[in-house]
Write a protein that holds these residues in place. Structure first.
Motif, PDB file in Angstrom:
ATOM      1  N   GLU B   4       2.514 -10.773   4.636  1.00  0.00           N
ATOM      2  CA  GLU B   4       3.303 -10.345   3.488  1.00  0.00           C
ATOM      3  C   GLU B   4       2.860  -8.961   3.019  1.00  0.00           C
ATOM      4  O   GLU B   4       1.669  -8.664   2.994  1.00  0.00           O
ATOM      5  CB  GLU B   4       3.120 -11.349   2.352  1.00  0.00           C
ATOM      6  N   PHE B   5       3.819  -8.133   2.657  1.00  0.00           N
ATOM      7  CA  PHE B   5       3.518  -6.782   2.176  1.00  0.00           C
ATOM      8  C   PHE B   5       4.326  -6.508   0.918  1.00  0.00           C
ATOM      9  O   PHE B   5       5.482  -6.913   0.826  1.00  0.00           O
ATOM     10  CB  PHE B   5       3.885  -5.736   3.238  1.00  0.00           C
ATOM     11  N   GLU B   6       3.703  -5.800  -0.020  1.00  0.00           N
ATOM     12  CA  GLU B   6       4.437  -5.413  -1.228  1.00  0.00           C
ATOM     13  C   GLU B   6       4.919  -3.973  -1.103  1.00  0.00           C
ATOM     14  O   GLU B   6       4.219  -3.121  -0.563  1.00  0.00           O
ATOM     15  CB  GLU B   6       3.543  -5.567  -2.456  1.00  0.00           C
ATOM     16  N   GLN B  21       1.797  -1.089   9.333  1.00  0.00           N
ATOM     17  CA  GLN B  21       0.911  -2.259   9.527  1.00  0.00           C
ATOM     18  C   GLN B  21       1.519  -3.227  10.544  1.00  0.00           C
ATOM     19  O   GLN B  21       0.824  -3.753  11.410  1.00  0.00           O
ATOM     20  CB  GLN B  21       0.734  -3.018   8.202  1.00  0.00           C
ATOM     21  N   VAL B  22       2.816  -3.463  10.400  1.00  0.00           N
ATOM     22  CA  VAL B  22       3.495  -4.406  11.306  1.00  0.00           C
ATOM     23  C   VAL B  22       3.447  -3.884  12.741  1.00  0.00           C
ATOM     24  O   VAL B  22       3.225  -4.636  13.685  1.00  0.00           O
ATOM     25  CB  VAL B  22       4.953  -4.657  10.845  1.00  0.00           C
ATOM     26  N   ILE B  36       8.801  -3.539  20.059  1.00  0.00           N
ATOM     27  CA  ILE B  36       8.076  -3.007  18.893  1.00  0.00           C
ATOM     28  C   ILE B  36       8.878  -1.881  18.269  1.00  0.00           C
ATOM     29  O   ILE B  36       9.086  -1.844  17.063  1.00  0.00           O
ATOM     30  CB  ILE B  36       6.668  -2.485  19.283  1.00  0.00           C
ATOM     31  N   LYS B  37       9.390  -0.994  19.104  1.00  0.00           N
ATOM     32  CA  LYS B  37      10.097   0.174  18.572  1.00  0.00           C
ATOM     33  C   LYS B  37      11.338  -0.255  17.785  1.00  0.00           C
ATOM     34  O   LYS B  37      11.550   0.200  16.657  1.00  0.00           O
ATOM     35  CB  LYS B  37      10.465   1.141  19.697  1.00  0.00           C
ATOM     36  N   THR B  60       8.241 -10.114   4.085  1.00  0.00           N
ATOM     37  CA  THR B  60       7.572 -11.219   4.774  1.00  0.00           C
ATOM     38  C   THR B  60       7.916 -11.144   6.260  1.00  0.00           C
ATOM     39  O   THR B  60       9.091 -11.063   6.618  1.00  0.00           O
ATOM     40  CB  THR B  60       8.038 -12.582   4.212  1.00  0.00           C
ATOM     41  N   VAL B  61       6.880 -11.140   7.085  1.00  0.00           N
ATOM     42  CA  VAL B  61       7.080 -11.029   8.528  1.00  0.00           C
ATOM     43  C   VAL B  61       6.563 -12.304   9.195  1.00  0.00           C
ATOM     44  O   VAL B  61       5.390 -12.642   9.052  1.00  0.00           O
ATOM     45  CB  VAL B  61       6.336  -9.793   9.087  1.00  0.00           C
TER      46      VAL B  61
END
Lengths: 114, 139
Positions: B4-6, B21-22, B36-37, B60-61
């Motif tokens: 999770e990232f804000e 980050q992902v 990925i790209k 959310t990933v």
């Protein structure tokens, strides 16, 4: 063409990524609109832009673009250099206009994507 | 695996931090370079959308062996007409967003082109939720 040769023919200043100077580049793309850059499928390219901010580095990071040339005498910030080094992206400052940069690279064999 | 990232609205200096980050995580998991790209390009456009238009958001990933599912939920003005927003060239971006190299009405079409599934739901005055899924090219 090697990135080191690009720096020479553009009379540019290498500001980040000196470890990647031997990397070969075949194609060039010139744009100030990052969304256009994000549509490209080729990675083996140099991005020419007058958009000198952190988002041009982020765009290159996401698109796996190894080298950015900032044209029209734009100056790169320390934050941009830090992010570029982290992502192994070479940054070159160039005093030429976008047009002159494109012409010079094309004369030396850098090809357009489309 | 879930992360999770804000994301903070208006924080242009940090737009792309979550996507970065992902990208690192997907690399570590040996996801193919082409997958990925397309995932990070779509996520970056979506992250920039939150910074450009919303007050705050959560990304959310969810990573599985066969797919990556990303939910971006923001608190913001919402999108009154999603079909219109999906049209290439349509944009409500501020001059500030355009100065960052975006705001040409290409973000949502760009996301759609890169992901296999894209669902957008929005409530005016509340916020927008974007769900996107990429099916991974696994051998």
């Amino acid at each position: 063409m090697k990135i080191s040769e690009i720096v020479t023919i553009l009379d540019g200043v290498l500001v980040a990524g000196k470890d990647q100077m031997d990397r070969e580049i075949s194609f060039g793309f010139a744009s100030d609109l990052m969304s256009d850059v994000l549509t490209l499928e080729t990675n083996d390219l140099v991005l020419l832009t007058g958009l000198c901010n952190i988002q041009s580095i982020r765009t290159a990071e996401m698109s796996d673009i190894p080298c950015i040339i900032f044209v029209r005498r734009k100056k790169v910030t320390p934050e941009m250099i830090e992010l570029a080094e982290e992502s192994e992206i070479t940054l070159i400052e160039c005093n030429y206009s976008m047009f002159k940069t494109v012409v010079t690279l094309a004369e030396h064999g850098i090809r357009p994507l489309f | 695996m879930q992360f999770e990232f804000e994301v903070t609205g208006g924080d242009f200096a940090n737009a792309g931090t979550a996507s970065s980050q992902v990208k690192k995580i997907l690399k570590q998991l040996n996801v193919s370079v082409s997958d990925i790209k397309r995932i990070v390009v779509a996520l970056y456009e979506a992250e920039v959308n939150i910074v450009a238009h919303a007050y705050s958001g959560v990304v959310t990933v969810e990573i599985e062996t066969t797919q990556v599912r990303i939910i971006l939920k923001d608190s913001g003005p919402g999108i009154p007409d999603i079909d219109l927003a999906m049209q290439q060239g349509y944009s409500t971006a501020s001059p500030e967003v355009r100065e960052m190299g975006f705001g040409a009405g290409m973000g949502l079409p760009n996301i759609k082109r890169n992901m296999d599934v894209l669902n957008i739901s929005s409530e005016v005055g509340i916020g927008t939720t974007v769900e996107m899924i990429a099916f991974l090219n696994v051998a």
